[in-house]
Design an enzyme around this catalytic site. Structure first.
Site, mmCIF file in Angstrom:
data_model
loop_
_atom_site.group_PDB
_atom_site.id
_atom_site.type_symbol
_atom_site.label_atom_id
_atom_site.label_comp_id
_atom_site.label_asym_id
_atom_site.label_seq_id
_atom_site.Cartn_x
_atom_site.Cartn_y
_atom_site.Cartn_z
ATOM 1 N N TYR A 143 -1.212 11.244 2.745
ATOM 2 C CA TYR A 143 -2.107 11.439 1.599
ATOM 3 C C TYR A 143 -2.070 12.870 1.079
ATOM 4 C CZ TYR A 143 -4.099 6.800 1.973
ATOM 5 O OH TYR A 143 -4.267 5.439 1.962
ATOM 6 N N ASP A 161 0.835 -1.198 0.000
ATOM 7 C CA ASP A 161 0.000 0.000 0.000
ATOM 8 C C ASP A 161 0.875 1.255 0.000
ATOM 9 O OD1 ASP A 161 -2.824 1.193 0.414
ATOM 10 O OD2 ASP A 161 -1.771 1.946 2.177
ATOM 11 N N HIS A 204 -7.488 -6.217 0.642
ATOM 12 C CA HIS A 204 -6.387 -5.261 0.622
ATOM 13 C C HIS A 204 -5.229 -5.640 1.537
ATOM 14 C CE1 HIS A 204 -4.265 -1.588 0.031
ATOM 15 N NE2 HIS A 204 -4.532 -1.092 1.216
#
Length: 288
Positions: A205, A99, A265
């Protein structure tokens, strides 16, 4: 065989970095993703450490590593790893990233190819490609890419409700909605109740615009070292949405793929035995 896993902290690239260290031999570095910490590798470290020296840092902004106000672009986070390796006197590594950790690992592979023998990217669509393919359908699954970038609001809404937030993410992202529960779930909740933890993860992010610009500059340069792309077949935002083999063939010239059945995920936590088998097979021959 009992594996001794030690916790260490060092100053590197201007921050205090926390990492786990286990085993002996050729170094293998594990970089976790969002919304996790290096606790995500609890099933991999004991197995890999039977054959390798395993180092699993908490990324900048996560876990027990410092959470400064800036420096979250992936070029600088890759530099975090470079400086950590300098402190540890490690000249070359095999690198596994999941990720967000895979985004750091990809930038590391582009910027420091001489430090890398082989690369594993787990359940990750490269940032540049997410931006390129963004659409209303994709936005439904990637809502958090937008939400996490809003200044201050995520921290205000999640604070005090970390368990509700994490329960939603883990349940939505895993093939088995309760794959992360009990003590494991509580460990993540406590990690995000630490001062600065939410801001640190959101800052990761908030660097997306800068990350995309960095990725565009060398978009045509493929990763040259052997690369394994591994993903959960059943994650709606990755394996179900993208042709992962095609995407990573665009990124790497020497590619192997390993879709993991009945995993979303978090394949390393959902199907650890299958993931460990794939990692050990790919790492075979890595002598340091």
């Amino acid at each position: 065989m009992s594996i001794d896993i030690k916790h260490h902290t060092v100053q590197a690239n201007g921050i205090r970095q926390h990492y786990l260290d286990a085993g002996k031999g050729a170094p293998v570095v594990l970089l976790h993703g969002f919304p996790e910490t290096n606790f995500a590798w609890r099933f991999q470290i004991p197995e890999l450490a039977k054959h390798y020296r395993v180092i699993a840092p908490d990324l900048r902004g996560y876990g027990e590593t410092d959470k400064p106000a800036g420096g979250y672009d992936k070029r600088n986070m890759a530099r975090d790893l470079v400086e950590l390796l300098k402190v540890l006197d490690i000249p070359k590594i095999a690198l596994v990233g999941h990720d967000r950790g895979a985004r750091v690992a990809t930038r590391f592979a582009k910027d420091y190819p001489e430090l890398l023998d082989r690369l594993v990217v787990m359940d990750n669509v490269p940032t540049r490609i997410v931006a390129r393919e963004f659409s209303p359908a994709l936005a439904k699954s990637y809502w958090f890419f937008i939400f996490n970038q809003v200044p201050d609001l995520p921290e205000a809404l999640i604070s005090g409700r970390e368990d509700l937030w994490l329960r939603h993410l883990f349940s939505d992202w895993c093939y088995n909605p309760l794959a992360i529960e009990g003590k494991a779930f509580d460990t993540y909740v406590q990690a995000y109740r630490r001062p600065g933890a939410l801001r640190g993860a959101m800052s990761d992010y908030r660097a997306i615009t800068e990350d995309v610009e960095q990725d565009k500059v060398d978009a045509e340069i493929k990763i040259a070292c052997p690369t394994l792309a591994l993903w959960g077949e059943d994650f709606h935002a990755v394996g179900k949405m993208f042709d992962m083999a095609k995407i990573w063939s665009e990124m790497a010239s020497d590619l192997r793929t390993a879709p993991i059945a009945q995993a979303g995920h978090l394949p390393q936590e959902e199907q650890p035995e299958r993931v460990n088998e794939a990692l050990l097979d790919f790492l075979l021959g890595w002598k340091g």
